[in-house]
Design a protein around this motif. Structure first.
Motif, mmCIF file in Angstrom:
data_model
loop_
_atom_site.group_PDB
_atom_site.id
_atom_site.type_symbol
_atom_site.label_atom_id
_atom_site.label_comp_id
_atom_site.label_asym_id
_atom_site.label_seq_id
_atom_site.Cartn_x
_atom_site.Cartn_y
_atom_site.Cartn_z
ATOM 1 N N LYS A 1 6.973 -2.145 -22.646
ATOM 2 C CA LYS A 1 7.093 -1.176 -23.733
ATOM 3 C C LYS A 1 5.719 -0.836 -24.299
ATOM 4 N N LYS B 1 3.923 1.446 -22.046
ATOM 5 C CA LYS B 1 4.591 2.752 -22.101
ATOM 6 C C LYS B 1 4.090 3.547 -23.309
ATOM 7 N N ASN B 2 3.996 2.874 -24.460
ATOM 8 C CA ASN B 2 3.533 3.553 -25.672
ATOM 9 C C ASN B 2 2.075 3.981 -25.555
ATOM 10 N N VAL C 1 0.442 -0.088 -14.428
ATOM 11 C CA VAL C 1 1.125 1.204 -14.496
ATOM 12 C C VAL C 1 0.813 1.993 -13.220
ATOM 13 N N PHE D 1 9.106 8.774 -17.491
ATOM 14 C CA PHE D 1 8.903 7.330 -17.330
ATOM 15 C C PHE D 1 9.925 6.816 -16.324
ATOM 16 N N ASN E 1 0.542 5.771 -12.122
ATOM 17 C CA ASN E 1 0.498 7.125 -12.701
ATOM 18 C C ASN E 1 -0.100 8.074 -11.657
ATOM 19 N N VAL F 1 6.266 2.208 -15.187
ATOM 20 C CA VAL F 1 5.805 1.178 -16.118
ATOM 21 C C VAL F 1 6.938 0.211 -16.424
#
Ligand SMILES: NC(=O)c1ccc[n+]([C@@H]2O[C@H](COP(=O)([O-])OP(=O)(O)OC[C@H]3O[C@@H](n4cnc5c(N)ncnc54)[C@H](O)[C@@H]3O)[C@@H](O)[C@H]2O)c1
Length: 434
Positions: free
Chosen positions: A176, A179-180, A148, A198, A150, A173
């Motif tokens: 899934k 992401k969660n 990821v 996102f 960030n 990202v």
């Protein structure tokens, strides 16, 4: 969530502390043993308002711990944040060797699924490099992970507020699942008006550079306008207000001054120029932004010389060393350039900064460090204001006039009103204002 923050500097320590305060179990890792030993004793290595209290509370409640053992940090965590430094290398590119070293350790020690989050400001494509390194160091190829990007947008001096109440959280990202996980980490601080955005990984990497480059552009633009104001008449503060009231422009980052400094804008602008160059793009705008800034940092000396034509043997007081107020960070601070110029001209420099003196003493030699603004100016031929600490706004100017040998002030941050300074009998020069 069990989180590891690798790198316990301005970003890693603030992020780790805030994530602990949000209820996560955080392990902060650093290669600097001294820093980690101090943190274990509750000694915070940087000045950042509110950080010590928040850290104390979370240490007491055992939500945050410190170690130099990166293996332990990685293996005990579900999410690993990389927040190590990416200083400029000799060619103005970002040096990502610390990021790569962390990636090697992640590859070596990964012991189950993890989300690897890069918070260090690193050129577009860095996550691909991290991925390659992890793969080549990973002992068990069946161990899964997600990557990821960030980027961090906090400002030193406002870091806790910015981390816990950001304008936006940018997350690049692909998977899934990751992401969660990222959404749940930031659950407490994202709101409709301050959303999590996102996006794809490369866009996230570029957003960080584009943000800093845009802000630096505004500053250089205003510094160039200030030069014009000084030639033709006009008040850069009025111009900032006049254009800032236009909702398409907005009021922030329009203050002319001594040029931008710090650990981000100068290096990030230069690194983005290099990224463009290496992709065959001429960075016309950014090259100019950088050039104007370098010129601006060097321009204050001309103002000082207008008031004190022969600097050799003269005493000059400098208020403010940190690159901006409310931090002790001296990286790329304009004060370094100005003090160097003064010393080269043979002037003696006396200085005061509320928080950055300890850091400055490691870098600046031959300077007299004073205990407050008043003792700094005593017997000096001029006072130069380089950082706009509130302490300097709220000062007894009559006393300053009595203490100075000559009533000369060069205000690199436009903190006083020229008319009032004239009334008080100062020879007062500032930036972009008659
Ligand atoms: N300082 C800011 O205001 C700010 C804001 C946004 C983004 N950033 C970016 O965040 C990143 C970190 O910046 P910072 O200001 O916190 O830097 P910093 O120099 O304050 O902290 C970096 C820390 O990483 C540690 N470190 C270096 N190599 C390591 C390794 N291999 N393993 C473990 N620890 C290691 C260092 O000892 C240091 O404590 C940079 O990429 C910077 O551009 C900084």
């Amino acid at each position: 969530m069990k989180i590891c923050c690798v790198g316990s500097g301005y970003v890693g320590l603030v992020a780790g502390t805030c994530l602990a305060d949000m209820g996560n179990d955080v392990i902060c890792v650093d290669v600097d043993e001294n820093k980690i030993n101090n943190l274990k004793k509750g000694i915070v290595p940087i000045y950042e308002p509110g950080l010590t209290d928040m850290l104390d509370r979370n240490s007491r409640e055992k939500r945050i711990t410190f170690t130099t053992n990166i293996k332990e940090g990685i293996q005990k965590s579900e999410v690993v944040f990389i927040a190590v430094g990416t200083p400029p290398d000799g060619d103005d590119c970002a040096n990502i060797s610390a990021v790569i070293s962390v990636a090697e350790n992640i590859g070596r020690y990964i012991n189950g699924y993890k989300v690897i989050v890069n918070k260090s400001t690193s050129p577009v494509g860095t996550l691909d490099k991290i991925e390659k390194v992890i793969k080549s160091f990973r002992k068990n190829p069946s161990v899964k992970y997600d990557l990821v990007s960030n980027p961090e947008f906090l400002r030193e001096g406002e870091a806790i507020k910015d981390f816990t109440n950001p304008d936006r959280i940018v997350i690049g990202v692909q998977s899934k699942k990751a992401k969660n996980i990222m959404a749940s980490i930031y659950d407490g601080i994202s709101r409709t008006d301050k959303p999590i955005m996102f996006t794809d990984i490369r866009s996230a990497e570029l957003i960080k550079y584009a943000s800093n480059a845009m802000l630096a552009t505004r500053i250089s633009f205003m510094n160039e306008m200030a030069q014009l104001c000084e030639k033709v008449g006009g008040d850069i503060k009025a111009i900032a207000r006049g254009i800032g009231l236009d909702s398409r422009i907005g009021p922030r980052f329009l203050q002319a001054g001594v040029g931008y400094g710090g650990s981000c804008f100068p290096k990030d602008v230069k690194a983005l120029i290099q990224t463009m160059k290496s992709n065959g793009i001429e960075a016309g705008i950014l090259a100019a932004v950088d050039k104007v800034n370098e010129k601006q940092k060097r321009s204050l000396i001309h103002k000082i010389k207008k008031l004190v034509p022969t600097l050799n043997g003269k005493s000059i007081a400098i208020w403010g060393l940190a690159f901006k107020p409310k931090t002790d960070d001296m990286r790329d601070a304009p004060s370094l350039v100005i003090i160097n110029q003064l010393q080269e001209a043979g002037a003696k420099v006396k200085t005061f900064d509320p928080e950055a003196q300890k850091t400055a003493k490691k870098i600046l030699k031959g300077v007299t460090y004073c205990k407050d603004p008043y003792t700094t100016v005593a017997g000096c031929d001029a006072l130069v204001i380089v950082t706009e600490w509130n302490e300097f706004r709220d000062i007894d100017l009559k006393k300053i006039k009595q203490l100075l040998k000559h009533p000369n002030i060069v205000d690199g941050r436009n903190i006083y009103e020229p008319q009032e300074m004239k009334k008080l009998g100062f020879n007062y020069l500032c930036v972009g204002r008659k």
